[in-house]
Write a protein that holds these residues in place. Structure first.
Motif, short mmCIF file in Angstrom:
data_model
loop_
_atom_site.label_atom_id
_atom_site.label_comp_id
_atom_site.label_asym_id
_atom_site.label_seq_id
_atom_site.Cartn_x
_atom_site.Cartn_y
_atom_site.Cartn_z
N ASN A 122 0.81 -1.22 0.00
CA ASN A 122 0.00 0.00 0.00
C ASN A 122 0.84 1.27 0.00
O ASN A 122 0.29 2.38 0.01
N ILE A 123 2.14 1.12 0.01
CA ILE A 123 3.04 2.26 -0.20
C ILE A 123 3.79 2.08 -1.52
O ILE A 123 3.84 2.97 -2.36
N ASP A 124 4.40 0.91 -1.69
CA ASP A 124 5.13 0.60 -2.92
C ASP A 124 4.32 -0.24 -3.91
O ASP A 124 4.63 -0.23 -5.10
N PHE A 125 3.33 -0.95 -3.42
CA PHE A 125 2.54 -1.81 -4.30
C PHE A 125 1.16 -2.07 -3.69
O PHE A 125 0.96 -1.93 -2.48
N ILE A 126 0.19 -2.43 -4.56
CA ILE A 126 -1.17 -2.79 -4.16
C ILE A 126 -1.46 -4.20 -4.65
O ILE A 126 -1.10 -4.56 -5.78
N VAL A 127 -2.11 -5.00 -3.80
CA VAL A 127 -2.37 -6.41 -4.14
C VAL A 127 -3.87 -6.64 -4.28
O VAL A 127 -4.65 -6.20 -3.43
N ASN A 128 -4.28 -7.31 -5.35
CA ASN A 128 -5.63 -7.87 -5.46
C ASN A 128 -5.49 -9.35 -5.13
O ASN A 128 -5.03 -10.14 -5.96
N TYR A 129 -5.88 -9.73 -3.91
CA TYR A 129 -5.61 -11.08 -3.43
C TYR A 129 -6.42 -12.14 -4.17
O TYR A 129 -5.94 -13.25 -4.42
N GLU A 130 -7.65 -11.83 -4.51
CA GLU A 130 -8.48 -12.82 -5.18
C GLU A 130 -8.00 -13.09 -6.61
O GLU A 130 -7.93 -14.23 -7.06
N LEU A 131 -7.65 -12.02 -7.32
CA LEU A 131 -7.18 -12.18 -8.70
C LEU A 131 -5.69 -12.53 -8.76
O LEU A 131 -5.21 -12.97 -9.81
N GLY A 132 -4.99 -12.30 -7.67
CA GLY A 132 -3.57 -12.64 -7.66
C GLY A 132 -2.72 -11.68 -8.48
O GLY A 132 -1.84 -12.12 -9.22
N SER A 133 -2.97 -10.39 -8.34
CA SER A 133 -2.22 -9.41 -9.12
C SER A 133 -1.55 -8.39 -8.20
O SER A 133 -2.05 -8.08 -7.11
N ILE A 134 -0.42 -7.85 -8.66
CA ILE A 134 0.31 -6.79 -7.95
C ILE A 134 0.42 -5.60 -8.88
O ILE A 134 0.88 -5.73 -10.02
N GLN A 135 0.02 -4.44 -8.40
CA GLN A 135 0.23 -3.19 -9.14
C GLN A 135 1.27 -2.38 -8.39
O GLN A 135 1.11 -2.07 -7.21
N PHE A 136 2.36 -2.04 -9.06
CA PHE A 136 3.46 -1.33 -8.41
C PHE A 136 3.21 0.17 -8.47
O PHE A 136 2.93 0.75 -9.52
N ILE A 137 3.30 0.80 -7.28
CA ILE A 137 3.12 2.25 -7.16
C ILE A 137 4.44 2.96 -7.40
O ILE A 137 4.49 4.04 -8.01
#
Length: 259
Positions: A122-137
């Motif tokens: 939530n500072i460097d990255f956000i996770v969608n746990y159900e879909l299994g994805s990481i979005q890098f901030i």
């Protein structure tokens, strides 16, 4: 006068050929039994002109077309020539490199307990746990880096990793014109075609359906001389005949179509 008009609804059951392991395929909005044949003619000359003299049927066959709505694993196995499989719950350790801010990385689906080396969620990255994805901030300074996470078990169906199976079909129908007369259809041996199209993104105001075709084949375990032959039968059950003697029932005879 008997009403023989027909407006049908009912349930469709399938089983692997030669077994009694029936399963209901779910909602079927339309089903048709189609027939086809090849023909040849002998010619005869009449007044100097050739005309068809005799007609010979050289081939007979048929198929069942149906519109399915249920996408159960059992149905998808048949439609996609696939087999079901289950992946066990476990954990994963991956090395990522070349990551920049704004990028999305896809992991296995349904994850938990994720940790990324030198980064904070939530500072460097956000996770969608159900879909299994990481979005890098942010763009990670140190690369490559390690990602660790747990993932749940998954059940699914492979695509084109098996062969078509032969099926038996039973249709338990209700004639809405005359509900006291249910109708039954049994087709002894069928081979389902690979489905042509499965809709994945819809722009209609109705549920997606799948068009299926099953080819009608003869059942060699039955006799061609039997009442209902090698392919199937359409039948209705009859009422019990009750025999009385001195106003007492002495016999109840059951009348069904013969196998």
């Amino acid at each position: 006068m008997t009403n023989n008009y027909y407006y049908g609804q009912g349930k469709v059951y399938l089983a692997p050929f030669g077994t009694t392991q029936w399963h209901w395929v779910g909602d079927v909005s339309e089903m048709k039994l189609n027939f086809e044949f090849d023909e040849q003619y002998s010619k005869r000359s009449i007044a100097g002109r050739l005309v068809n003299h005799k007609r010979f049927i050289t081939f007979t066959g048929g198929n069942v077309t149906a519109t399915w709505f249920e996408r159960s694993f059992e149905n998808l196995e048949l439609m996609l020539y696939g087999t079901s499989a289950t992946r066990k719950q476990s954990w994963q350790r991956e090395r990522l490199n070349g990551i920049a801010a704004g990028m999305i990385v896809l992991l296995k689906q349904n994850i938990r307990d994720i940790t990324i080396e030198n980064l904070v969620e939530n500072i460097d990255f956000i996770v969608n746990y159900e879909l299994g994805s990481i979005q890098f901030i942010t763009t990670p300074v140190k690369q490559p880096f390690i990602v660790e996470y747990d993932y749940s078990s998954v059940s699914g169906v492979g695509v084109l990793n098996s062969h078509p199976v032969e099926l038996a079909m039973r249709y338990d129908g209700i004639n809405l014109v005359n509900e006291s007369k249910p109708i039954f259809i049994e087709l002894y041996r069928l081979s389902i075609d690979l489905v042509g199209t499965i809709s994945l993104i819809d722009n209609k105001s109705e549920f997606s359906s799948v068009e299926t075709v099953m080819q009608l084949l003869p059942d060699g375990t039955k006799s061609s001389k039997s009442d209902f032959g090698l392919f199937g039968r359409i039948y209705k059950t009859n009422k019990f005949n009750t025999i009385y003697c001195n106003d007492e029932i002495i016999a109840n005879d059951e009348h069904y179509a013969a196998y």
